[in-house]
Enzyme design. Structure first.
Site, PDB file in Angstrom:
ATOM      1  N   GLU A   1      65.403  65.233 -18.264  1.00  0.00           N
ATOM      2  CA  GLU A   1      66.172  64.686 -19.373  1.00  0.00           C
ATOM      3  C   GLU A   1      65.435  63.426 -19.824  1.00  0.00           C
ATOM      4  OE1 GLU A   1      70.254  63.883 -18.420  1.00  0.00           O
ATOM      5  OE2 GLU A   1      70.624  63.027 -20.401  1.00  0.00           O
TER       6      GLU A   1
ATOM      7  N   LYS B   1      67.987  57.392 -12.081  1.00  0.00           N
ATOM      8  CA  LYS B   1      67.472  56.830 -13.331  1.00  0.00           C
ATOM      9  C   LYS B   1      68.400  55.759 -13.892  1.00  0.00           C
ATOM     10  CE  LYS B   1      66.383  60.887 -15.127  1.00  0.00           C
ATOM     11  NZ  LYS B   1      66.088  61.874 -16.164  1.00  0.00           N
TER      12      LYS B   1
ATOM     13  N   ARG C   1      66.733  67.084  -2.628  1.00  0.00           N
ATOM     14  CA  ARG C   1      66.013  66.088  -3.401  1.00  0.00           C
ATOM     15  C   ARG C   1      65.262  65.142  -2.476  1.00  0.00           C
ATOM     16  NH1 ARG C   1      69.034  64.256  -7.675  1.00  0.00           N
ATOM     17  NH2 ARG C   1      67.962  62.260  -7.715  1.00  0.00           N
TER      18      ARG C   1
HETATM   19  P1  ATP Z   1      69.558  61.416 -13.210  1.00  0.00           P
HETATM   20  O1  ATP Z   1      70.744  62.309 -13.062  1.00  0.00           O
HETATM   21  O2  ATP Z   1      69.507  60.214 -12.320  1.00  0.00           O
HETATM   22  O3  ATP Z   1      69.213  61.096 -14.627  1.00  0.00           O
HETATM   23  P2  ATP Z   1      68.113  63.794 -12.686  1.00  0.00           P
HETATM   24  O4  ATP Z   1      67.786  64.117 -11.307  1.00  0.00           O
HETATM   25  O5  ATP Z   1      69.188  64.579 -13.321  1.00  0.00           O
HETATM   26  O6  ATP Z   1      68.335  62.244 -12.680  1.00  0.00           O
HETATM   27  P3  ATP Z   1      66.315  64.972 -14.541  1.00  0.00           P
HETATM   28  O7  ATP Z   1      65.471  64.331 -15.569  1.00  0.00           O
HETATM   29  O8  ATP Z   1      67.396  65.854 -15.002  1.00  0.00           O
HETATM   30  O9  ATP Z   1      66.867  63.818 -13.644  1.00  0.00           O
HETATM   31  O10 ATP Z   1      65.406  65.728 -13.490  1.00  0.00           O
HETATM   32  C1  ATP Z   1      64.449  66.690 -13.846  1.00  0.00           C
HETATM   33  C2  ATP Z   1      64.140  67.551 -12.664  1.00  0.00           C
HETATM   34  O11 ATP Z   1      63.673  66.778 -11.579  1.00  0.00           O
HETATM   35  C3  ATP Z   1      65.401  68.261 -12.195  1.00  0.00           C
HETATM   36  O12 ATP Z   1      65.092  69.617 -11.952  1.00  0.00           O
HETATM   37  C4  ATP Z   1      65.779  67.538 -10.947  1.00  0.00           C
HETATM   38  O13 ATP Z   1      66.430  68.375 -10.037  1.00  0.00           O
HETATM   39  C5  ATP Z   1      64.427  67.039 -10.423  1.00  0.00           C
HETATM   40  N1  ATP Z   1      64.603  65.822  -9.639  1.00  0.00           N
HETATM   41  C6  ATP Z   1      65.158  64.670 -10.042  1.00  0.00           C
HETATM   42  N2  ATP Z   1      65.225  63.775  -9.033  1.00  0.00           N
HETATM   43  C7  ATP Z   1      64.687  64.388  -7.947  1.00  0.00           C
HETATM   44  C8  ATP Z   1      64.473  64.004  -6.591  1.00  0.00           C
HETATM   45  N3  ATP Z   1      64.817  62.797  -6.126  1.00  0.00           N
HETATM   46  N4  ATP Z   1      63.889  64.889  -5.762  1.00  0.00           N
HETATM   47  C9  ATP Z   1      63.521  66.101  -6.210  1.00  0.00           C
HETATM   48  N5  ATP Z   1      63.700  66.534  -7.462  1.00  0.00           N
HETATM   49  C10 ATP Z   1      64.281  65.701  -8.341  1.00  0.00           C
HETATM   50 MG    MG Z   2      69.704  65.753 -14.911  1.00  0.00          MG
END
Ligand code: ATP
Ligand code: MG
Length: 565
Positions: free
Chosen positions: A40, A281, A271
């Site tokens: 995102e 984030k 994760r």
């Molecule tokens: P937030 O909800 O804090 O904005 P998010 O994890 O939803 O973060 P995205 O931009 O949606 O962020 O993540 C993109 C991809 O990266 C998703 O498939 C997510 O599962 C993966 N991802 C994000 N954080 C991690 C992590 N700490 N370890 C492994 N994969 C991750």
């Molecule tokens: Mg997300």
């Protein structure tokens, strides 16, 4: 560039996702694996994303190398215009490429599918599987129930299809105010899975979108958008983190109830959690907006941009992701694992140089003050192919304040008054006397050198064990040297609500030192080992020709774990 580092792409990962893909290929249900990385664009990528990037793009790369037409898409999951920004889109593209991956074809945006998503919503309404609800957000929450208590139906749940079509059209036309209506799936308010209790599919938001402008004032929710986007792109294996485990039911429900050719499968993995680090984030954004750090690329940030500015290499981050593996077990990785990976890389690849961080002057009284002697030194102790550099030895030098004592026991292997020490790649010197200022601080150490000892041990049976680094006071260049430490004082800062109170006040220490003049031509992206001090790189943001700034990437040894034990 990779030296003797194990090349992670040559080592086949053995994680359960690869086993699932192998089985699908063997069963004939998958001809070519097709994955996607779906960030995102509401922040910069962090080390947790690197795990997902290495997994998704790594699968495409690996199966390509096995002869399959494997692919990985980059898709911006951009359904929440309020928090998203083009700056993030650009940074994400840059960071994926920097990590060494390339997406298949054009970049995709969930917003590319807004028309199709709208049509699928209409299909669900027509099938009696979606309805326009007019409960407020609070009421929806209240009606939803809890893990132990079933939800109850909205009074608007049984509207006719025609009413629903009419109201949804009004939502789309901007005739209903934000929060006054939403579209919900009609599933089961008593489901043990809360995500299945009539989840919201569309909400009203009068917000300008970075891709679609003001075309839309209704935006689809993640759970509705993600599965359909995967299906449109013919994704075979949709990989996400464990918190989406329950959402898989909704993922399948949507695809089972609309007319769409493909039905990708979702698999979840744990994760990455890293000690002393946050990977939310929202919280990282707070560090930036509260100006606790100097932007998303602050070298203390766990973002890819921060790690890059700190001096981490793409190879070291891929190696890290390879070593931690992919499982379904939640765990927290020690910071020393990440640091191990960068040290492995830099020990092989960093050019050696000398820098004095806390200078004190040395005067070699028996060395001419007009004769400057040019000495050759290897750029790397065991990689002669990296060549040599010239460093000038002069009568006045700087050494580090911590490398001299007036008195010391024999465990102290540096310069002591009346004793000898070797200057790295140069001569043995002896300290004869010191000059102090009014406060008693040492200003100058007067020494004599032994001209017969250039890179040779002293002949007459004297033993000189200690070696210290130095720079020429005449030629060295002033430099700002930034030493970084953990950004947080607690191993799990993410757990605290008040995570800002756990900031380490000493996470950045700035030294005003001197570096050998060769470093005026230091290149961004080139790593240096400042002898005995650690690994450093030129700061890509603020360094100029007139103002050298070096960031410490990591120390030479794991002093953190050593101190903990
Ligand atoms: P937030 O909800 O804090 O904005 P998010 O994890 O939803 O973060 P995205 O931009 O949606 O962020 O993540 C993109 C991809 O990266 C998703 O498939 C997510 O599962 C993966 N991802 C994000 N954080 C991690 C992590 N700490 N370890 C492994 N994969 C991750
Ligand atoms: Mg997300």
């Amino acid at each position: 560039m990779s030296g003797s580092l194990p090349n992670e792409s040559e080592v086949r990962p053995t994680n359960f996702i690869y086993q699932i893909i192998d089985a699908d290929i063997a069963a004939g249900t998958c001809k070519a694996p097709h994955t996607r990385f779906p960030p995102e664009p509401n922040g910069y990528l962090h080390i947790g994303h690197a795990k997902s990037i290495c997994l998704n793009f790594g699968i495409a790369k690996y199966y390509q190398s096995e002869g399959y037409q494997a692919k990985c898409n980059l898709r911006f999951d951009d359904t929440n215009p309020a928090k998203e920004d083009m700056e993030y889109v650009e940074s994400i593209k840059k960071d994926v490429r920097w990590l060494g991956f390339e997406w298949d074809g054009e970049i995709h945006y969930s917003s590319d599918y807004f028309d199709q998503l709208y049509d699928y919503a209409i299909e669900l309404i027509k099938k009696g599987l979606a309805y326009v609800d007019e409960l407020s957000a609070d009421e929806i929450r209240e009606y939803r129930g809890t893990l132990t208590k079933p939800g109850k139906n909205s009074p608007y749940r049984d509207r006719t299809v025609d009413d629903n079509l009419m109201l949804f059209a009004k939502m789309k036309a901007g005739e209903i105010a934000e929060g006054k209506a939403c579209l919900r799936a009609k599933i089961d308010m008593a489901s043990p899975f809360i995500v299945m209790r009539d989840p919201v599919l569309y909400r009203i938001k009068f917000a300008e979108h970075h891709q679609t402008g003001d075309t839309w004032c209704i935006y689809p929710m993640y759970d509705f958008t993600h599965c359909i986007s995967d299906a449109i792109e013919n994704i075979t294996h949709s990989l996400c983190t464990l918190e989406f485990q329950d959402n898989r039911r909704l993922y399948d429900w949507v695809l089972d109830n609309i007319t769409i050719a493909a039905h990708p499968h979702q698999y979840e993995f744990s994760r990455l959690n890293l000690e002393y680090t946050i990977t939310s984030k929202r919280k990282l954004n707070l560090l930036v907006t509260e100006k606790i750090v100097d932007g998303w690329d602050d070298p203390r940030m766990p973002t890819i941009a921060g790690l890059r500015r700190r001096g981490y290499t793409p190879e070291s981050i891929r190696d890290f992701c390879h070593r931690i593996g992919v499982t379904k077990q939640e765990n927290t990785v020690e910071m020393s694992t990440l640091e191990f990976c960068i040290r492995e890389d830099l020990n092989q690849n960093a050019l050696r140089a000398m820098a004095v961080l806390d200078p004190v002057k040395v005067v070699i009284e028996n060395f001419s003050n007009t004769l400057d002697e040019v000495l050759s030194m290897p750029n790397h102790p065991n990689r002669p192919e990296l060549g040599e550099r010239e460093v000038t030895f002069t009568q006045e030098l700087y050494i580090d304040r911590a490398d001299f004592r007036e008195e010391a026991n024999k465990n102290y292997k540096r310069l002591v008054l009346g004793k000898e020490v070797r200057l790295r790649n140069a001569y043995v010197i002896r300290a004869d006397r010191v000059e102090k200022d009014d406060q008693g601080n040492i200003q100058t150490i007067y020494c004599t050198y032994d001209p017969t000892t250039l890179n040779k041990n002293p002949a007459d049976g004297r033993k000189v064990k200690g070696v210290i680094h130095w720079v020429s006071a005449k030629f060295a260049k002033p430099a700002e040297i930034r030493l970084y430490d953990r950004l947080f004082n607690t191993a799990n800062p993410g757990a605290a609500d008040e995570f800002l109170s756990t900031i380490n006040p000493d996470s950045l220490v700035i030294k005003k030192g001197f570096v050998e003049p060769n470093l005026t031509t230091a290149q961004i992206g080139q790593a240096y080992q400042f002898e005995r001090e650690g690994y450093f790189c030129l700061d890509s943001k603020y360094a100029t020709d007139d103002h050298l700034i070096f960031n410490r990437t990591v120390g030479l040894r794991d002093s953190w774990s050593e101190a903990k034990n």
